[in-house]
Design an enzyme around this catalytic site. Structure first.
Site, mmCIF file in Angstrom:
data_model
loop_
_atom_site.group_PDB
_atom_site.id
_atom_site.type_symbol
_atom_site.label_atom_id
_atom_site.label_comp_id
_atom_site.label_asym_id
_atom_site.label_seq_id
_atom_site.Cartn_x
_atom_site.Cartn_y
_atom_site.Cartn_z
ATOM 1 C CB SER A 124 -45.009 48.617 -54.850
ATOM 2 O OG SER A 124 -44.789 47.785 -53.739
ATOM 3 C CG HIS A 293 -48.824 44.719 -53.962
ATOM 4 N ND1 HIS A 293 -49.263 45.983 -53.623
ATOM 5 C CD2 HIS A 293 -47.470 44.818 -54.121
ATOM 6 C CE1 HIS A 293 -48.231 46.803 -53.560
ATOM 7 N NE2 HIS A 293 -47.139 46.128 -53.872
#
Length: 354
Positions: A124, A293
């Site tokens: 991320s 995610h």
């Protein structure tokens, strides 16, 4: 990822703030994960190409302790899990979240600990920091595993970040949960769940919540606190996190091997992102998982195996290349125990030629 949309206010928190210093160099907190001796009791070949693990936004080295130890054991390699500035146990200071500064912090960390030819594993926020570090400092980095992000602007992340901040600042401004309350964690979870219905995200963010005095808000002497200085996080910080320094890396390429890990249900790696990968990282390959995610949270074992397999295979391939090129002084020798029988035989023969 379904979350509740909230209106964004200019004032992130109503609480008074302690000032933060401005620093271009900080000493980052870290956890060193060494290969377990019970896993490799006879290991004689130590890695000179350590792994640096870069966490996601609002995360820290604590979120990935088991994963980093597994990577260390499986690859027979030391893993340095760092806390970015303003995350975990690292110092609070300005700039808060700036990719150029975060990348510089990583380079400074490697220099401070004499780490050379590192393999970067970034998730991320850490993915973008890792990508920038590879492009600007290619001689420092051997290879990279980049998880859940791309070298482009990602404005789609802003709505999530705003809600995450709303949830955490609610703990500061209105929850008034006593640090001595034996149920403080569950009460904090309940407050955050009003904003974020996804339990895995709440669990991730709860790692920031402590039952101790705040380091950046005066007067919070008997209440739970948030470890990060989120009270200083405003709209500009949200913009910085979603940004990408395109002009800074214009024309730059990283020629080393890169593995990109994409969650098919996540909107972070788009077609535009894949195009940017091809432009800047010509030797990248992609693995996809049927996740959102939070890839590590949804498929920790499979993603960790992908990381380990890539690092082991990359070292094996680089050893072959160095052997063919007749280079002897910078070889990372590969422990045959890391490879299957066929690969181990090839490595053994190649090593004899060094």
């Amino acid at each position: 990822m379904q979350i509740t949309k909230q209106l964004w206010s200019k004032a992130v928190t109503k609480a008074p703030l302690l000032p933060l210093p401005t620093k271009t160099k900080v000493s980052l907190a870290y956890k060193l994960h060494m290969p377990n001796k019970t896993v490799t009791p006879n290991l004689t070949i130590r890695s000179h190409e350590p792994i640096v693990f870069l966490h996601g936004v609002f995360g820290s080295k604590k979120n990935y302790g088991d994963i980093c130890q597994t990577i260390a054991n499986t690859t027979h390699t030391p893993v340095y899990a760092i806390d970015f500035r303003n995350h975990g146990e690292s110092e609070h200071c300005f700039p808060l979240v700036n990719y150029s500064q975060l990348s510089k912090d990583v380079v400074d960390f490697c220099e401070e600990h004499d780490l050379k030819r590192v393999s970067i594993v970034g998730y991320s926020l850490g993915a973008k920091v890792g990508l920038l570090t590879m492009l600007k400092h290619p001689k420092l980095v051997n290879s990279g595993v980049i998880i859940g992000n791309a070298p482009i602007e990602t404005p789609q992340v802003k709505v999530y970040l705003k809600v995450f901040l709303k949830a955490m600042t609610a703990l500061i401004d209105s929850a008034h949960i006593k640090a001595t309350d034996k149920n403080w964690r569950e009460k904090a979870r309940a407050v955050m769940s009003k904003y974020i219905p996804d339990a895995s995200i709440v669990q991730y963010l709860l790692r920031n919540v402590l039952n101790k005095k705040s380091s950046h808000i005066p007067g919070h002497t008997d209440l739970i606190s948030v470890q990060m200085p989120i009270s200083h996080f405003n709209k500009d910080v949200i913009d910085d996190i979603s940004d990408w320094p395109a002009e800074e890396v214009k024309g730059l390429k990283f020629e080393g091997p890169v593995k990109v890990v994409k969650g098919l249900k996540s909107a972070f790696i788009t077609k535009e992102g894949e195009k940017a990968y091809a432009e800047h990282f010509p030797n990248y390959t992609m693995s996809t998982f049927n996740t959102n995610h939070l890839i590590f949270a949804e498929m920790p074992s499979r993603v960790t195996k992908t990381v380990c397999d890539f690092i082991k295979l990359t070292r094996y391939q680089l050893l072959q290349q160095h052997t063919r090129d007749g280079k002897h002084h910078t070889i990372q020798k590969v422990d045959p125990a890391l490879l299957n029988s066929s690969e181990a035989s090839t490595v053994e023969q190649a090593t004899k030629q060094l």
